[in-house]
Design a protein around this motif. Sequence first.
Motif, PDB file in Angstrom:
ATOM      1  N   GLY A   5      71.876 -79.873  -3.253  1.00 33.02           N
ATOM      2  CA  GLY A   5      71.983 -80.615  -2.000  1.00 33.02           C
ATOM      3  C   GLY A   5      72.285 -79.772  -0.773  1.00 33.02           C
ATOM      4  O   GLY A   5      72.382 -80.304   0.325  1.00 33.02           O
ATOM      5  N   ALA A   6      72.452 -78.461  -0.949  1.00 36.82           N
ATOM      6  CA  ALA A   6      72.774 -77.602   0.196  1.00 36.82           C
ATOM      7  C   ALA A   6      71.493 -77.171   0.901  1.00 36.82           C
ATOM      8  O   ALA A   6      70.424 -77.118   0.315  1.00 36.82           O
ATOM      9  N   GLY A   7      71.613 -76.869   2.159  1.00 38.81           N
ATOM     10  CA  GLY A   7      70.479 -76.345   2.923  1.00 38.81           C
ATOM     11  C   GLY A   7      69.736 -77.424   3.691  1.00 38.81           C
ATOM     12  O   GLY A   7      70.042 -78.609   3.633  1.00 38.81           O
ATOM     13  N   ARG A   8      68.749 -76.973   4.425  1.00 38.84           N
ATOM     14  CA  ARG A   8      67.953 -77.861   5.256  1.00 38.84           C
ATOM     15  C   ARG A   8      66.985 -78.660   4.381  1.00 38.84           C
ATOM     16  O   ARG A   8      66.355 -78.111   3.489  1.00 38.84           O
ATOM     17  N   PRO A   9      66.835 -79.969   4.640  1.00 41.55           N
ATOM     18  CA  PRO A   9      65.880 -80.754   3.860  1.00 41.55           C
ATOM     19  C   PRO A   9      64.443 -80.281   4.119  1.00 41.55           C
ATOM     20  O   PRO A   9      64.096 -79.893   5.230  1.00 41.55           O
ATOM     21  N   SER A  10      63.626 -80.343   3.111  1.00 40.28           N
ATOM     22  CA  SER A  10      62.240 -79.903   3.220  1.00 40.28           C
ATOM     23  C   SER A  10      61.440 -80.872   4.078  1.00 40.28           C
ATOM     24  O   SER A  10      61.626 -82.085   4.015  1.00 40.28           O
ATOM     25  N   LEU A  11      60.526 -80.333   4.885  1.00 37.91           N
ATOM     26  CA  LEU A  11      59.637 -81.170   5.684  1.00 37.91           C
ATOM     27  C   LEU A  11      58.369 -81.500   4.907  1.00 37.91           C
ATOM     28  O   LEU A  11      57.601 -82.348   5.304  1.00 37.91           O
ATOM     29  N   GLY A  12      58.121 -80.789   3.840  1.00 37.00           N
ATOM     30  CA  GLY A  12      56.909 -80.990   3.047  1.00 37.00           C
ATOM     31  C   GLY A  12      56.542 -79.711   2.327  1.00 37.00           C
ATOM     32  O   GLY A  12      57.377 -78.846   2.104  1.00 37.00           O
ATOM     33  N   THR A  13      55.266 -79.597   1.974  1.00 40.02           N
ATOM     34  CA  THR A  13      54.757 -78.428   1.257  1.00 40.02           C
ATOM     35  C   THR A  13      54.274 -77.388   2.251  1.00 40.02           C
ATOM     36  O   THR A  13      53.568 -77.721   3.209  1.00 40.02           O
ATOM     37  N   THR A  14      54.641 -76.134   2.039  1.00 42.76           N
ATOM     38  CA  THR A  14      54.218 -75.046   2.918  1.00 42.76           C
ATOM     39  C   THR A  14      52.892 -74.476   2.437  1.00 42.76           C
ATOM     40  O   THR A  14      52.742 -74.149   1.270  1.00 42.76           O
ATOM     41  N   LYS A  15      51.937 -74.378   3.342  1.00 44.53           N
ATOM     42  CA  LYS A  15      50.635 -73.764   3.061  1.00 44.53           C
ATOM     43  C   LYS A  15      50.407 -72.687   4.120  1.00 44.53           C
ATOM     44  O   LYS A  15      50.557 -72.938   5.311  1.00 44.53           O
ATOM     45  N   LYS A  16      50.065 -71.504   3.694  1.00 46.08           N
ATOM     46  CA  LYS A  16      49.779 -70.408   4.618  1.00 46.08           C
ATOM     47  C   LYS A  16      48.314 -70.512   5.056  1.00 46.08           C
ATOM     48  O   LYS A  16      47.425 -70.630   4.221  1.00 46.08           O
ATOM     49  N   VAL A  17      48.102 -70.481   6.378  1.00 50.04           N
ATOM     50  CA  VAL A  17      46.760 -70.642   6.930  1.00 50.04           C
ATOM     51  C   VAL A  17      46.522 -69.551   7.969  1.00 50.04           C
ATOM     52  O   VAL A  17      47.413 -69.221   8.740  1.00 50.04           O
ATOM     53  N   SER A  18      45.326 -69.031   7.988  1.00 46.31           N
ATOM     54  CA  SER A  18      44.943 -68.047   8.995  1.00 46.31           C
ATOM     55  C   SER A  18      43.860 -68.661   9.873  1.00 46.31           C
ATOM     56  O   SER A  18      42.871 -69.185   9.365  1.00 46.31           O
TER      57      SER A  18
END
Length: 91
Positions: free
Chosen positions: A42-55
């Motif tokens: 429960g520690a830390g910032r809540p996730s905003l979603g899934t991270t995808k790396k894009v160029s």
Amino acid sequence: MKFICSNCGKELCLEPQIYEQSYKGYEVCMDCRPKHGGKREGAGRPSLGTTKKVSITLPDQVWEEIYQRKGKKPLSAFFRELVLEIRDEKS
């Protein structure tokens, strides 16, 4: 002074000053005491979603406009808000 850890059984011969400062009142040695920090449920910032790396490749003129519009926001926040705005407009 002699200190014996009740957890691991380690025996330490300590100078009186060190005993008073670090071991008096404790039953366990420094190695057996809980450490600060680390991953906790429960520690830390809540996730905003899934991270995808894009160029993305865009003309320099478009990048200049993006940097002007984003202000002090990080690029990731700027693009996230832009995509969510477009999604909400379609709904």
